[in-house]
Motif scaffolding. Structure first.
Motif, PDB file in Angstrom:
ATOM      1  N   PRO A 257       0.839  -1.217   0.000  1.00 51.78           N
ATOM      2  CA  PRO A 257       0.000   0.000   0.000  1.00 51.78           C
ATOM      3  C   PRO A 257       0.865   1.255   0.000  1.00 51.78           C
ATOM      4  CG  PRO A 257      -0.738  -1.564   1.670  1.00 51.78           C
ATOM      5  CD  PRO A 257       0.578  -2.072   1.157  1.00 51.78           C
ATOM      6  N   ALA A 258       0.384   2.297  -0.712  1.00 49.71           N
ATOM      7  CA  ALA A 258       1.121   3.552  -0.754  1.00 49.71           C
ATOM      8  C   ALA A 258       1.241   4.126   0.647  1.00 49.71           C
ATOM      9  CB  ALA A 258       0.422   4.530  -1.687  1.00 49.71           C
ATOM     10  N   GLU A 259       2.439   4.586   0.979  1.00 55.38           N
ATOM     11  CA  GLU A 259       2.669   5.139   2.316  1.00 55.38           C
ATOM     12  C   GLU A 259       2.238   6.597   2.352  1.00 55.38           C
ATOM     13  OE1 GLU A 259       6.531   4.513   3.841  1.00 55.38           O
ATOM     14  OE2 GLU A 259       6.568   2.360   3.393  1.00 55.38           O
ATOM     15  N   THR A 260       1.462   6.945   3.348  1.00 58.10           N
ATOM     16  CA  THR A 260       1.032   8.327   3.560  1.00 58.10           C
ATOM     17  C   THR A 260       1.413   8.729   4.964  1.00 58.10           C
ATOM     18  OG1 THR A 260      -1.145   7.593   4.306  1.00 58.10           O
ATOM     19  CG2 THR A 260      -0.886   8.066   1.956  1.00 58.10           C
ATOM     20  N   GLU A 261       1.323   9.998   5.249  1.00 55.85           N
ATOM     21  CA  GLU A 261       1.659  10.481   6.587  1.00 55.85           C
ATOM     22  C   GLU A 261       0.720   9.844   7.608  1.00 55.85           C
ATOM     23  OE1 GLU A 261       2.206  14.670   9.039  1.00 55.85           O
ATOM     24  OE2 GLU A 261       1.789  14.675   6.898  1.00 55.85           O
ATOM     25  N   GLY A 262       1.303   9.246   8.582  1.00 53.35           N
ATOM     26  CA  GLY A 262       0.515   8.588   9.612  1.00 53.35           C
ATOM     27  C   GLY A 262      -0.053   7.256   9.167  1.00 53.35           C
ATOM     28  N   SER A 263       0.503   6.712   8.062  1.00 53.81           N
ATOM     29  CA  SER A 263       0.002   5.433   7.557  1.00 53.81           C
ATOM     30  C   SER A 263       0.119   4.354   8.617  1.00 53.81           C
ATOM     31  CB  SER A 263       0.801   5.028   6.309  1.00 53.81           C
ATOM     32  OG  SER A 263       0.419   3.742   5.901  1.00 53.81           O
ATOM     33  N   ARG A 264      -0.960   3.599   8.776  1.00 56.61           N
ATOM     34  CA  ARG A 264      -0.974   2.548   9.792  1.00 56.61           C
ATOM     35  C   ARG A 264      -1.401   1.224   9.162  1.00 56.61           C
ATOM     36  NH1 ARG A 264      -4.292   4.850  14.794  1.00 56.61           N
ATOM     37  NH2 ARG A 264      -3.016   3.357  15.922  1.00 56.61           N
ATOM     38  N   ARG A 265      -1.037   1.063   7.875  1.00 56.48           N
ATOM     39  CA  ARG A 265      -1.451  -0.129   7.149  1.00 56.48           C
ATOM     40  C   ARG A 265      -0.262  -0.705   6.376  1.00 56.48           C
ATOM     41  NH1 ARG A 265      -3.710  -1.528   2.052  1.00 56.48           N
ATOM     42  NH2 ARG A 265      -5.295  -3.186   2.243  1.00 56.48           N
ATOM     43  N   ASN A 266      -0.154  -2.011   6.381  1.00 54.30           N
ATOM     44  CA  ASN A 266       0.808  -2.652   5.502  1.00 54.30           C
ATOM     45  C   ASN A 266       0.063  -3.678   4.653  1.00 54.30           C
ATOM     46  OD1 ASN A 266       0.806  -5.274   6.887  1.00 54.30           O
ATOM     47  ND2 ASN A 266       2.040  -4.287   8.489  1.00 54.30           N
ATOM     48  N   LEU A 267       0.777  -4.490   3.932  1.00 54.21           N
ATOM     49  CA  LEU A 267       0.137  -5.410   3.001  1.00 54.21           C
ATOM     50  C   LEU A 267      -0.722  -6.464   3.702  1.00 54.21           C
ATOM     51  CD1 LEU A 267      -0.080  -6.167   0.012  1.00 54.21           C
ATOM     52  CD2 LEU A 267       1.938  -7.616   0.305  1.00 54.21           C
ATOM     53  N   PHE A 268      -0.380  -6.761   4.949  1.00 51.08           N
ATOM     54  CA  PHE A 268      -1.044  -7.884   5.626  1.00 51.08           C
ATOM     55  C   PHE A 268      -1.922  -7.457   6.810  1.00 51.08           C
ATOM     56  CE2 PHE A 268       2.851  -9.487   3.681  1.00 51.08           C
ATOM     57  CZ  PHE A 268       2.380 -10.554   2.940  1.00 51.08           C
ATOM     58  N   THR A 269      -1.553  -6.398   7.472  1.00 55.87           N
ATOM     59  CA  THR A 269      -2.297  -5.966   8.665  1.00 55.87           C
ATOM     60  C   THR A 269      -2.518  -4.457   8.625  1.00 55.87           C
ATOM     61  OG1 THR A 269      -0.215  -5.746   9.905  1.00 55.87           O
ATOM     62  CG2 THR A 269      -1.390  -7.840  10.119  1.00 55.87           C
ATOM     63  N   GLU A 270      -3.472  -4.003   9.470  1.00 58.69           N
ATOM     64  CA  GLU A 270      -3.748  -2.566   9.545  1.00 58.69           C
ATOM     65  C   GLU A 270      -4.267  -2.240  10.943  1.00 58.69           C
ATOM     66  OE1 GLU A 270      -6.654  -1.871   6.559  1.00 58.69           O
ATOM     67  OE2 GLU A 270      -8.267  -2.904   7.642  1.00 58.69           O
ATOM     68  N   VAL A 271      -4.194  -0.968  11.276  1.00 59.94           N
ATOM     69  CA  VAL A 271      -4.684  -0.501  12.573  1.00 59.94           C
ATOM     70  C   VAL A 271      -6.008   0.222  12.355  1.00 59.94           C
ATOM     71  CG1 VAL A 271      -4.196   0.893  14.622  1.00 59.94           C
ATOM     72  CG2 VAL A 271      -2.321  -0.248  13.398  1.00 59.94           C
ATOM     73  N   ILE A 274      -9.959   2.672  16.085  1.00 63.45           N
ATOM     74  CA  ILE A 274      -9.930   2.617  17.550  1.00 63.45           C
ATOM     75  C   ILE A 274      -8.619   2.001  18.065  1.00 63.45           C
ATOM     76  CG2 ILE A 274     -12.429   2.528  17.727  1.00 63.45           C
ATOM     77  CD1 ILE A 274     -12.212  -0.480  18.165  1.00 63.45           C
ATOM     78  N   GLY A 275      -7.641   1.857  17.147  1.00 65.93           N
ATOM     79  CA  GLY A 275      -6.329   1.357  17.561  1.00 65.93           C
ATOM     80  C   GLY A 275      -6.198  -0.153  17.603  1.00 65.93           C
ATOM     81  N   GLU A 276      -7.183  -0.868  17.061  1.00 68.73           N
ATOM     82  CA  GLU A 276      -7.147  -2.332  17.064  1.00 68.73           C
ATOM     83  C   GLU A 276      -6.438  -2.840  15.801  1.00 68.73           C
ATOM     84  OE1 GLU A 276     -10.336  -5.951  17.653  1.00 68.73           O
ATOM     85  OE2 GLU A 276     -10.900  -4.262  16.379  1.00 68.73           O
ATOM     86  N   ILE A 277      -5.506  -3.752  15.991  1.00 68.84           N
ATOM     87  CA  ILE A 277      -4.796  -4.331  14.850  1.00 68.84           C
ATOM     88  C   ILE A 277      -5.618  -5.478  14.299  1.00 68.84           C
ATOM     89  CG2 ILE A 277      -2.702  -5.542  14.100  1.00 68.84           C
ATOM     90  CD1 ILE A 277      -1.173  -4.016  16.223  1.00 68.84           C
ATOM     91  N   ARG A 278      -5.824  -5.464  12.989  1.00 68.42           N
ATOM     92  CA  ARG A 278      -6.624  -6.496  12.341  1.00 68.42           C
ATOM     93  C   ARG A 278      -6.004  -6.840  10.996  1.00 68.42           C
ATOM     94  NH1 ARG A 278     -11.480  -2.156  11.295  1.00 68.42           N
ATOM     95  NH2 ARG A 278     -10.475  -1.041   9.547  1.00 68.42           N
ATOM     96  N   LYS A 279      -6.515  -7.925  10.379  1.00 72.82           N
ATOM     97  CA  LYS A 279      -6.029  -8.318   9.061  1.00 72.82           C
ATOM     98  C   LYS A 279      -6.474  -7.293   8.032  1.00 72.82           C
ATOM     99  CE  LYS A 279      -6.044 -13.299   9.956  1.00 72.82           C
ATOM    100  NZ  LYS A 279      -6.590 -14.626   9.527  1.00 72.82           N
ATOM    101  N   ALA A 280      -5.562  -6.950   7.125  1.00 74.19           N
ATOM    102  CA  ALA A 280      -5.895  -5.976   6.090  1.00 74.19           C
ATOM    103  C   ALA A 280      -6.903  -6.573   5.107  1.00 74.19           C
ATOM    104  CB  ALA A 280      -4.628  -5.557   5.351  1.00 74.19           C
ATOM    105  N   GLU A 281      -7.767  -5.706   4.576  1.00 72.95           N
ATOM    106  CA  GLU A 281      -8.717  -6.167   3.568  1.00 72.95           C
ATOM    107  C   GLU A 281      -7.965  -6.591   2.304  1.00 72.95           C
ATOM    108  OE1 GLU A 281     -11.809  -3.429   2.732  1.00 72.95           O
ATOM    109  OE2 GLU A 281     -12.373  -3.133   4.849  1.00 72.95           O
ATOM    110  N   LYS A 282      -8.438  -7.670   1.682  1.00 76.02           N
ATOM    111  CA  LYS A 282      -7.845  -8.192   0.444  1.00 76.02           C
ATOM    112  C   LYS A 282      -6.349  -8.502   0.603  1.00 76.02           C
ATOM    113  CE  LYS A 282     -11.131  -5.723  -2.496  1.00 76.02           C
ATOM    114  NZ  LYS A 282     -11.298  -4.779  -3.622  1.00 76.02           N
ATOM    115  N   ARG A 283      -5.974  -8.898   1.802  1.00 71.41           N
ATOM    116  CA  ARG A 283      -4.566  -9.254   1.988  1.00 71.41           C
ATOM    117  C   ARG A 283      -4.267 -10.546   1.224  1.00 71.41           C
ATOM    118  NH1 ARG A 283      -2.793 -10.796   7.858  1.00 71.41           N
ATOM    119  NH2 ARG A 283      -2.140 -12.870   7.273  1.00 71.41           N
TER     120      ARG A 283
END
Length: 301
Positions: A257-271, A274-283
């Motif tokens: 995923p394109a990195e943006t300021e304050g990005s909290r998402r990677n290819l597999f997980t995202e925040v 409410i600050g909960e870590i979960r599996k990213a959509e369409k991972r």
């Protein structure tokens, strides 16, 4: 004529000495004390013990079922803690011969086999406790199958072979299918497979193949040990972020995923918000192979 008779005499002395030596070994092996309270099992892996999880699991399972286990193999990586801390498991190391690559492959292979023969001969017959069972991993087949069969026969033990691959097919990757050494290896492996008292393998397909060799093998699929558990999402998120940062995941940059300021998402997980870590959509699906990924283990993906 004198030289011929002298050669005959020398040859006769050598053969007589070998026969006497074999008889002495036979008597020593049969007279050596054997623990009748707990079965003794020698587990032989002609490789780095610490990098042979299947054989370590065998040793642990045998120990948990009341056997005393002699685990024989190369030193190197540390075996798992359960192995090192188990009072019923003892480690016996053999060391491969280091030879310069300048020598031809065939010459190096022969020298290594001779050196291993001597070490295995000493360890299996004189150093380890007299076993009830000798369990050997295949491959490598040379010279472990020969020495394991010899040691088991001399000590009135049963020989069990664990086929997790075939040595001749791995050698063919280096020398080609019709190379004389590959052909010889095939017949050697087939012969000693038949001479085993029992065998098991890792797949149903391998069981069918071994049946053509007249080898009856039970299938014992590889299973992860209890130490392998799903990684919590928090640790996954931190791990993928760290691997991306140090460049380990360069092959996935086009998908990242394109990195943006304050990005909290990677290819597999995202925040989440409410600050909960979960599996990213369409991972994507992440598959980890436990094989060595050689051509004879092609997944046909």
């Amino acid at each position: 004529r004198f030289v011929f008779e002298a050669c005959q005499a020398v040859l006769s002395m050598i053969l007589t000495s070998l026969l006497v030596l074999l008889l002495a070994i036979f008597v020593y092996s049969r007279c050596a004390s054997r623990n009748h309270d707990r079965p003794n099992v020698t587990v032989l892996v002609l490789g780095d013990i610490g990098r042979s999880p299947r054989m370590q699991y065998h040793a642990l399972s045998l120990a948990r079922h009341g056997c005393n286990v002699s685990l024989v193999g190369y030193p190197g990586a540390q075996p798992m803690n359960d192995i090192r801390e188990n009072a019923r498991i003892s480690l016996w190391h053999i060391k491969p011969l280091a030879i310069a690559d300048k020598l031809p492959f065939t010459v190096r292979a022969v020298l290594k086999v001779i050196f291993l023969l001597w070490q295995l001969f000493a360890v299996l017959l004189f150093r380890t406790p007299r076993p009830h069972i000798v369990l050997v991993q295949n491959p490598p087949a040379i010279p472990s199958l020969l020495l394991a069969r010899f040691a088991a026969t001399m000590q009135a033990a049963s020989l069990v072979v664990d086929f997790h691959n075939f040595g001749y097919s791995l050698l063919a990757l280096k020398l080609a299918d019709q190379h004389p050494l590959v052909r010889a290896h095939f017949f050697y492996e087939k012969l000693f497979g038949r001479l085993a008292d029992d065998a098991f393998c890792v797949t149903e397909q391998m069981k069918t193949f071994l049946a053509d060799w007249k080898v009856r093998a039970a299938v014992l699929h590889d299973r992860p040990a209890a130490i392998f558990k799903p990684t919590p999402l928090t640790e996954q998120h931190e791990l993928f972020g760290r691997l991306k940062k140090d460049g380990t995941l360069k092959g996935l940059e086009a998908w990242w995923p394109a990195e943006t300021e304050g990005s909290r998402r990677n290819l597999f997980t995202e925040v989440s918000g409410i600050g909960e870590i979960r599996k990213a959509e369409k991972r994507p699906r992440l598959i980890i192979s436990s094989t060595s990924w050689t051509p004879d283990e092609d997944f046909n993906q």
